[in-house]
Design a protein around this motif. Structure first.
Motif, PDB file in Angstrom:
ATOM      1  N   ILE A  46       0.836  -1.202   0.000  1.00  0.00           N
ATOM      2  CA  ILE A  46       0.000   0.000   0.000  1.00  0.00           C
ATOM      3  C   ILE A  46       0.873   1.256   0.000  1.00  0.00           C
ATOM      4  O   ILE A  46       0.613   2.222  -0.732  1.00  0.00           O
ATOM      5  CB  ILE A  46      -0.939   0.006   1.227  1.00  0.00           C
ATOM      6  CG1 ILE A  46      -1.972  -1.123   1.101  1.00  0.00           C
ATOM      7  CG2 ILE A  46      -1.658   1.356   1.350  1.00  0.00           C
ATOM      8  CD1 ILE A  46      -2.782  -1.338   2.360  1.00  0.00           C
ATOM      9  N   LYS A  47       1.937   1.231   0.794  1.00  0.00           N
ATOM     10  CA  LYS A  47       2.824   2.392   0.898  1.00  0.00           C
ATOM     11  C   LYS A  47       3.894   2.397  -0.193  1.00  0.00           C
ATOM     12  O   LYS A  47       4.502   3.440  -0.459  1.00  0.00           O
ATOM     13  CB  LYS A  47       3.499   2.404   2.266  1.00  0.00           C
ATOM     14  CG  LYS A  47       2.531   2.515   3.440  1.00  0.00           C
ATOM     15  CD  LYS A  47       3.251   2.534   4.771  1.00  0.00           C
ATOM     16  CE  LYS A  47       3.958   1.211   5.048  1.00  0.00           C
ATOM     17  NZ  LYS A  47       4.605   1.185   6.389  1.00  0.00           N
ATOM     18  N   PRO A  59      -3.466   4.852  -3.552  1.00  0.00           N
ATOM     19  CA  PRO A  59      -3.906   4.756  -4.943  1.00  0.00           C
ATOM     20  C   PRO A  59      -2.766   4.328  -5.861  1.00  0.00           C
ATOM     21  O   PRO A  59      -1.590   4.500  -5.537  1.00  0.00           O
ATOM     22  CB  PRO A  59      -4.359   6.185  -5.269  1.00  0.00           C
ATOM     23  CG  PRO A  59      -3.506   7.041  -4.382  1.00  0.00           C
ATOM     24  CD  PRO A  59      -3.328   6.255  -3.103  1.00  0.00           C
ATOM     25  N   MET A  60      -3.145   3.776  -7.003  1.00  0.00           N
ATOM     26  CA  MET A  60      -2.160   3.333  -7.982  1.00  0.00           C
ATOM     27  C   MET A  60      -2.399   4.074  -9.293  1.00  0.00           C
ATOM     28  O   MET A  60      -3.533   4.174  -9.765  1.00  0.00           O
ATOM     29  CB  MET A  60      -2.267   1.823  -8.198  1.00  0.00           C
ATOM     30  CG  MET A  60      -1.321   1.305  -9.274  1.00  0.00           C
ATOM     31  SD  MET A  60      -1.311  -0.480  -9.300  1.00  0.00           S
ATOM     32  CE  MET A  60      -0.294  -0.805  -7.861  1.00  0.00           C
ATOM     33  N   ASN A  82      -4.387   8.645 -17.799  1.00  0.00           N
ATOM     34  CA  ASN A  82      -4.057   9.119 -16.446  1.00  0.00           C
ATOM     35  C   ASN A  82      -4.899   8.414 -15.385  1.00  0.00           C
ATOM     36  O   ASN A  82      -5.409   9.034 -14.454  1.00  0.00           O
ATOM     37  CB  ASN A  82      -4.252  10.635 -16.336  1.00  0.00           C
ATOM     38  CG  ASN A  82      -3.390  11.395 -17.321  1.00  0.00           C
ATOM     39  OD1 ASN A  82      -2.220  11.086 -17.498  1.00  0.00           O
ATOM     40  ND2 ASN A  82      -3.974  12.387 -17.983  1.00  0.00           N
ATOM     41  N   GLY A  83      -5.075   7.112 -15.575  1.00  0.00           N
ATOM     42  CA  GLY A  83      -5.936   6.349 -14.688  1.00  0.00           C
ATOM     43  C   GLY A  83      -5.391   6.238 -13.267  1.00  0.00           C
ATOM     44  O   GLY A  83      -4.186   6.113 -13.056  1.00  0.00           O
ATOM     45  N   VAL A  84      -6.294   6.310 -12.294  1.00  0.00           N
ATOM     46  CA  VAL A  84      -5.956   6.116 -10.890  1.00  0.00           C
ATOM     47  C   VAL A  84      -6.890   5.039 -10.338  1.00  0.00           C
ATOM     48  O   VAL A  84      -8.113   5.157 -10.432  1.00  0.00           O
ATOM     49  CB  VAL A  84      -6.112   7.417 -10.076  1.00  0.00           C
ATOM     50  CG1 VAL A  84      -5.770   7.147  -8.606  1.00  0.00           C
ATOM     51  CG2 VAL A  84      -5.214   8.506 -10.633  1.00  0.00           C
ATOM     52  N   VAL A  85      -6.299   3.998  -9.773  1.00  0.00           N
ATOM     53  CA  VAL A  85      -7.071   2.885  -9.220  1.00  0.00           C
ATOM     54  C   VAL A  85      -6.988   2.939  -7.699  1.00  0.00           C
ATOM     55  O   VAL A  85      -5.892   3.027  -7.131  1.00  0.00           O
ATOM     56  CB  VAL A  85      -6.529   1.529  -9.721  1.00  0.00           C
ATOM     57  CG1 VAL A  85      -7.355   0.374  -9.162  1.00  0.00           C
ATOM     58  CG2 VAL A  85      -6.523   1.483 -11.248  1.00  0.00           C
ATOM     59  N   THR A  86      -8.136   2.894  -7.033  1.00  0.00           N
ATOM     60  CA  THR A  86      -8.167   2.830  -5.568  1.00  0.00           C
ATOM     61  C   THR A  86      -8.989   1.614  -5.141  1.00  0.00           C
ATOM     62  O   THR A  86      -9.894   1.180  -5.857  1.00  0.00           O
ATOM     63  CB  THR A  86      -8.769   4.107  -4.943  1.00  0.00           C
ATOM     64  OG1 THR A  86     -10.082   4.320  -5.479  1.00  0.00           O
ATOM     65  CG2 THR A  86      -7.909   5.311  -5.234  1.00  0.00           C
ATOM     66  N   THR A 221      -1.095  -1.575 -14.357  1.00  0.00           N
ATOM     67  CA  THR A 221      -0.616  -0.819 -13.200  1.00  0.00           C
ATOM     68  C   THR A 221       0.195  -1.737 -12.304  1.00  0.00           C
ATOM     69  O   THR A 221       1.416  -1.702 -12.282  1.00  0.00           O
ATOM     70  CB  THR A 221      -1.793  -0.186 -12.442  1.00  0.00           C
ATOM     71  OG1 THR A 221      -2.772  -1.194 -12.135  1.00  0.00           O
ATOM     72  CG2 THR A 221      -2.429   0.903 -13.253  1.00  0.00           C
ATOM     73  N   ALA A 222      -0.480  -2.598 -11.577  1.00  0.00           N
ATOM     74  CA  ALA A 222       0.199  -3.445 -10.590  1.00  0.00           C
ATOM     75  C   ALA A 222       1.184  -4.405 -11.221  1.00  0.00           C
ATOM     76  O   ALA A 222       2.310  -4.571 -10.745  1.00  0.00           O
ATOM     77  CB  ALA A 222      -0.843  -4.215  -9.777  1.00  0.00           C
TER      78      ALA A 222
END
Length: 241
Positions: A46-47, A59-60, A82-86, A221-222
């Motif tokens: 997470i961090k 967020p990622m 510019n996607g942000v995944v939470t 992302t991940a």
């Protein structure tokens, strides 16, 4: 000792962060060991893990993703930039299957709620409405399950065996989905809201494509950073005998 032997010795003695719990290849239930190991690692993910160049997962921030829908009533091409995944902080590992002979690893996780936000570009036809617009977009997914399959190949470097995953496949499925696309029709908020409602009322016609988009968003992302760890450490360091 020649340079290759020195490099091999350094690779085999490479240190992972102490909070990463390793699973030996020979343990009777390596699947449960991996489930426990990943669960303990999630608070650190997470961090972010700077020493492994691993960014925070919640967020990622991701790369652009795109998808095409060609249903009878909806024909569109869309991009999300510019996607942000939470929401990944709440993920739970269901199982992990590792076949060291074939190099195929499979992991399943579930996430109660995922939110993907970004700048969208949307062009096509929805329920007879011609749309060519862009703006802020958001996808909400509930009770998402994702199965990651990694296809690995072993290779030798400085006399030490590594594994690389040039191919990885992630299949995602969300029980619930909703979507919001702002400014579909410039200077016509009422029509934008009406078409958003129309899309969500008929969300099942988009289900396959949105599940695919979820998979792409997570994979781009991940996974791009997660898989890099295998290039940093020999397989016998990551999974000792």
């Amino acid at each position: 000792m020649d340079s290759r032997s020195i490099a091999r010795q350094k690779a085999l003695s490479a240190d992972l962060p102490s909070y990463i719990k390793l699973c030996k290849k020979t343990v009777p239930d390596i699947s449960q060991c991996m489930v426990n190991s990943i669960a303990e690692l999630i608070p650190y993910l997470i961090k972010g893990i700077p020493e492994l160049n691993f960014p925070p997962i919640d967020p990622m921030h991701g790369r652009n993703v795109s998808f095409t829908v060609r249903q009878s009533s909806i024909k569109v091409y869309a991009e999300l930039g510019n996607g942000v995944v939470t929401g990944l902080k709440d993920m739970k590992v269901e199982y992990a299957k590792l076949d060291f002979d074939s190099g195929i690893f499979e992991t399943k996780v579930t996430v109660p709620r995922l939110i993907i936000k970004g700048q969208y570009r949307f062009k096509g036809t929805v329920m007879l409405f011609d749309i060519d617009g862009g703006g802020d977009g958001e996808i909400n997914a509930t009770d998402t399950s994702a199965v990651l399959t990694q296809f690995g190949e072993y290779y030798m470097k400085d006399g030490v065996r590594y594994i690389k995953f040039d191919k990885a496949d992630l299949k995602a499925h969300a029980e619930g989905l909703s979507i919001r696309l702002d400014d579909l029709f410039k200077n016509n908020e009422a029509l934008t809201q009406s078409v958003n409602k129309l899309i969500n009322d008929n969300i099942q016609t988009l289900k396959f494509e949105l599940d695919e988009l979820l998979g792409k968003a997570i994979q781009q992302t991940a996974l791009r950073d997660f898989l890099e760890i295998y290039n940093m450490f020999p397989i016998d360091v990551l999974f000792p005998n």
